[in-house]
Design a protein around this motif. Sequence first.
Motif, PDB file in Angstrom:
ATOM      1  N   ARG A   9     -12.081 -19.148 -12.686  1.00 35.19           N
ATOM      2  CA  ARG A   9     -12.955 -17.694 -12.545  1.00 35.19           C
ATOM      3  C   ARG A   9     -12.812 -17.044 -11.191  1.00 35.19           C
ATOM      4  N   ALA A  10     -12.062 -17.840 -10.322  1.00 39.30           N
ATOM      5  CA  ALA A  10     -11.277 -17.581  -9.138  1.00 39.30           C
ATOM      6  C   ALA A  10     -10.421 -16.046  -9.594  1.00 39.30           C
ATOM      7  N   THR A  11      -9.512 -16.442 -10.406  1.00 40.23           N
ATOM      8  CA  THR A  11      -8.605 -16.460 -10.885  1.00 40.23           C
ATOM      9  C   THR A  11      -8.409 -15.263 -11.725  1.00 40.23           C
ATOM     10  N   GLY A  12      -9.324 -16.367 -13.043  1.00 38.78           N
ATOM     11  CA  GLY A  12      -9.231 -15.142 -14.610  1.00 38.78           C
ATOM     12  C   GLY A  12      -7.997 -16.263 -15.040  1.00 38.78           C
ATOM     13  N   ALA A  13      -7.254 -17.390 -15.095  1.00 38.19           N
ATOM     14  CA  ALA A  13      -6.678 -17.946 -14.836  1.00 38.19           C
ATOM     15  C   ALA A  13      -7.355 -18.712 -17.421  1.00 38.19           C
ATOM     16  N   ALA A  14      -6.119 -18.552 -17.837  1.00 39.82           N
ATOM     17  CA  ALA A  14      -7.325 -19.011 -18.960  1.00 39.82           C
ATOM     18  C   ALA A  14      -6.097 -20.027 -19.618  1.00 39.82           C
ATOM     19  N   ARG A  15      -6.975 -21.713 -19.861  1.00 43.59           N
ATOM     20  CA  ARG A  15      -5.828 -22.590 -20.476  1.00 43.59           C
ATOM     21  C   ARG A  15      -6.525 -23.109 -21.657  1.00 43.59           C
ATOM     22  N   VAL A  16      -5.526 -23.163 -22.590  1.00 42.15           N
ATOM     23  CA  VAL A  16      -5.986 -23.389 -23.441  1.00 42.15           C
ATOM     24  C   VAL A  16      -5.540 -25.611 -23.794  1.00 42.15           C
ATOM     25  N   ILE A  17      -7.613 -25.736 -23.835  1.00 37.97           N
ATOM     26  CA  ILE A  17      -7.575 -27.114 -22.928  1.00 37.97           C
ATOM     27  C   ILE A  17      -7.863 -28.222 -24.653  1.00 37.97           C
ATOM     28  N   VAL A  18      -7.925 -27.263 -25.678  1.00 33.82           N
ATOM     29  CA  VAL A  18      -8.408 -28.457 -27.068  1.00 33.82           C
ATOM     30  C   VAL A  18      -7.807 -26.570 -28.166  1.00 33.82           C
ATOM     31  N   PRO A  19      -6.423 -27.024 -28.494  1.00 34.81           N
ATOM     32  CA  PRO A  19      -6.197 -25.623 -29.668  1.00 34.81           C
ATOM     33  C   PRO A  19      -6.041 -26.428 -30.843  1.00 34.81           C
ATOM     34  N   GLY A  20      -6.042 -25.607 -31.924  1.00 36.90           N
ATOM     35  CA  GLY A  20      -6.089 -26.144 -33.386  1.00 36.90           C
ATOM     36  C   GLY A  20      -6.857 -25.729 -33.983  1.00 36.90           C
ATOM     37  N   PHE A  21      -8.165 -25.747 -34.114  1.00 37.56           N
ATOM     38  CA  PHE A  21      -9.370 -25.797 -34.781  1.00 37.56           C
ATOM     39  C   PHE A  21      -9.350 -26.898 -35.760  1.00 37.56           C
ATOM     40  N   ASP A  22      -9.436 -27.969 -35.431  1.00 37.14           N
ATOM     41  CA  ASP A  22      -9.405 -29.298 -36.132  1.00 37.14           C
ATOM     42  C   ASP A  22     -10.641 -30.326 -35.701  1.00 37.14           C
ATOM     43  N   HIS A  23     -10.702 -29.968 -35.382  1.00 43.36           N
ATOM     44  CA  HIS A  23     -11.749 -31.066 -34.396  1.00 43.36           C
ATOM     45  C   HIS A  23     -13.025 -30.741 -33.512  1.00 43.36           C
ATOM     46  N   SER A  24     -13.953 -31.287 -33.861  1.00 40.74           N
ATOM     47  CA  SER A  24     -15.080 -31.108 -32.858  1.00 40.74           C
ATOM     48  C   SER A  24     -15.325 -31.505 -31.401  1.00 40.74           C
ATOM     49  N   TYR A  25     -15.685 -30.341 -30.630  1.00 37.78           N
ATOM     50  CA  TYR A  25     -15.215 -30.671 -28.839  1.00 37.78           C
ATOM     51  C   TYR A  25     -16.029 -30.008 -28.429  1.00 37.78           C
ATOM     52  N   SER A  26     -17.146 -30.622 -28.218  1.00 39.46           N
ATOM     53  CA  SER A  26     -18.124 -30.617 -27.436  1.00 39.46           C
ATOM     54  C   SER A  26     -18.224 -30.514 -25.817  1.00 39.46           C
ATOM     55  N   TYR A  27     -18.617 -30.102 -24.776  1.00 39.18           N
ATOM     56  CA  TYR A  27     -18.156 -30.012 -22.816  1.00 39.18           C
ATOM     57  C   TYR A  27     -19.733 -30.494 -23.155  1.00 39.18           C
ATOM     58  N   VAL A  28     -19.641 -31.521 -22.648  1.00 41.90           N
ATOM     59  CA  VAL A  28     -20.904 -31.921 -21.599  1.00 41.90           C
ATOM     60  C   VAL A  28     -21.055 -32.004 -20.316  1.00 41.90           C
ATOM     61  N   GLY A  29     -20.239 -32.197 -19.394  1.00 43.38           N
ATOM     62  CA  GLY A  29     -19.976 -32.131 -17.822  1.00 43.38           C
ATOM     63  C   GLY A  29     -19.243 -32.063 -17.706  1.00 43.38           C
ATOM     64  N   ASN A  30     -19.516 -31.673 -15.947  1.00 39.75           N
ATOM     65  CA  ASN A  30     -17.976 -32.420 -15.511  1.00 39.75           C
ATOM     66  C   ASN A  30     -18.177 -32.648 -13.978  1.00 39.75           C
ATOM     67  N   VAL A  31     -17.768 -34.073 -13.756  1.00 42.20           N
ATOM     68  CA  VAL A  31     -17.700 -34.431 -11.558  1.00 42.20           C
ATOM     69  C   VAL A  31     -16.172 -34.226 -11.151  1.00 42.20           C
ATOM     70  N   ASP A  32     -16.832 -33.056  -9.929  1.00 40.19           N
ATOM     71  CA  ASP A  32     -14.938 -32.314  -9.533  1.00 40.19           C
ATOM     72  C   ASP A  32     -14.226 -31.380 -10.987  1.00 40.19           C
ATOM     73  N   GLY A  33     -13.400 -32.999 -11.203  1.00 39.81           N
ATOM     74  CA  GLY A  33     -12.734 -31.860 -11.473  1.00 39.81           C
ATOM     75  C   GLY A  33     -11.948 -33.073 -12.919  1.00 39.81           C
TER      76      GLY A  33
END
Length: 710
Positions: free
Chosen positions: A288-312
């Motif tokens: 959010r600070a820089t606008g930099a985007a990073r694809v962490i799950v590529p390819g449309f092969d599987h289900s990945y659903s965000y649960v939450g995060n603690v620190d990093g």
Amino acid sequence: MFRNTLLAGAAAVLVASPGYAQDMTAPEYPETRAQDVADLQFGERVADPYRWLENDVRVDEEVADWVERQNAVTDAFLARIPGREALEQRITELTDYERFGIPQEAGGRYFYTRNNGLQNQSVLYMREGLDGAPRQLIDPNEWSDDDATALAGWSPTKDGSKILYAIQDGGSDWRTVKVMDVATGEVLEDTVEWVKFSGLDWAKDGSGFYYSRFPATGEGETFQALNTDHTVYFHKLGTPQSADTVVFKTPDAPELNHFAQVSDDGAYVIVTSSSGTDDRYEVTLIDRATGAARVIVPGFDHSYSYVGNVDGTFFFTTNDGAPLEKVVKFDLAEGDLTWETVIPEAKETLGGVSLVGGKLVASYLVDAKSKISVFDLAGNPVREVALPGIGTAGGFDGDTEGSETFYYFTSYNRPTSIYRYDVATGDSESWAAPEVKFNPDDYVVEQKFYTSKDGTRVPMFLVRSKAVAESGEAVPTLLYGYGGFNISLTPGFSPSRLAWMEAGGAYVVANIRGGGEYGKPWHDGGRLLNKQNVFDDFIAAGESLIAEGITPEDGLAIQGGSNGGLLVGAVANQRPDLFAAGNAAVGVMDMLRFDRFTAGRYWVDDYGYPNKEEDFKNLLAYSPYHNVKDGTDYPALLVTTADTDDRVVPGHSFKYTAALQAAQLGDKPQLIRIETRAGHGSGKPTDKAIEEAADILGFLAYFTGLDLTD
């Protein structure tokens, strides 16, 4: 009236009564113009004589006239059903109880919805502190004369000072988004239009919010045009929508949808992209600070659903290498993104996970029933949440820092109750429990298993009064199914279904393939070229109910909505002898043109592509519209849809009904009921829902022999 008594032999009594059955034979249907329209597909000529009924009822006067004439015939027929008015009265009585939504805490304030019983739309309230006095914030019942404008979603800022809310008009999927100042009740000037299939998530500092929208449609296309070019925007408070910032879009892939969430720490936006209805995602992490985007799950092969995060450390659920889903994590500080399993795949289907107070709360399906397990962040089991019985539990949202969360529990004989749960101590307490006008203990919820055509073992829930269950007699039975899109059918309360059981009937839900009850394999077993398994499973459920003496041969009714409407239409064509009556609600009935309207293009993940030969042949083989069997005795069918349904456009139901009425299908009626100022189902006013339920269940009761007049 509506006693818990057995009505054995009711069907025979109906037939024997002079003039009783004769008056309820198929009426004279309105004339429907047929055209010489056909498509040549892969060497096969496919007739489509009622294509003109695809036109928007709000624009095409001929279609509007057809709708009016059909409704006139249907309304007159339904009004003659013995006991229909008493049924509506009893459904109204059973619906008249106080209902609450799950509370959400923000800045010490608790936000929740409440319905006093028969309000057409639930009202949003707020309390200062858990035990504070309720204060009304938003009453959608004041928004329109017919109460068909609904509160479709809401989200408070982290400090609870403002509430973001969505408005749904006439049942449409389109949303208008507004903002209210909680302290003053003032609705701010901020307004966002053309929102559809979107989350609504605030920046943690309350400066603005993220949403997804489609481009504005052309005149007359709002309810039928294909939805493409989904884009994520950020709206800064105090600015016009024209100034909103594009956060994420894919102009080279206009078919993709994008759903945005703000990370628990507020530093990132997680954008989950999909190409259809299948659980295959690409996930992008945006700083959010820089606008930099990073694809962490590529390819449309599987289900990945965000649960939450603690620190990093970020937690996700996934079916990557785990058909029944597992929980994984990665550390953002690491240069190379490495996924680590936290909670391995279990024997049960993992339905969802939330991160609350340093704990992972996991919801599992055990043969379509809820089981809730709590784990620490290392994946070690902590405890199970004790539930009241066989049913469905959900919710468990909360803050990563606090231990408080809320959940609901419901079952076929128990209306939704809300509980407050402490993940640190395991203490659970009732927060809101309804007072109802029946005794839940008078009804029995059972789970049975039966064998489908190919030997697959399929579960179903059977619900009856104790009196009926103990009698061992066969009674009119309503069989419900869906079978698609990885959607699981789990126990839930319905006043109208309870009224059916009070009258002496049984209610059954079949957990057929195509759903998500047993994870990805169960879904895959009922989609694309395996779609016939869905129909075979449902047919086998009906055969089992008759063979086991639960329902008589002439006492089985079937019901399904949306993809379930397709189910009813398909099995009525394939086994018209098995069912006495059916209700196909807002169904996908033309399997060769479903992808040409609104959201229909997404459904190719489950149905296939009509322009691909192998898929075309499979779709044509079961398409309800194309497979009506002329010269065959059909069950009594009531098709239901709505004029503002922009999910499954009503043209599907219009064309299918025209085909039914044009064929020689015996003496039982083939009718259509078309609601006005309503859509695919959500946002429907309570009074309209009650009236529709009485019409449908009254129709099904008559043709299965369930006596509503005793």
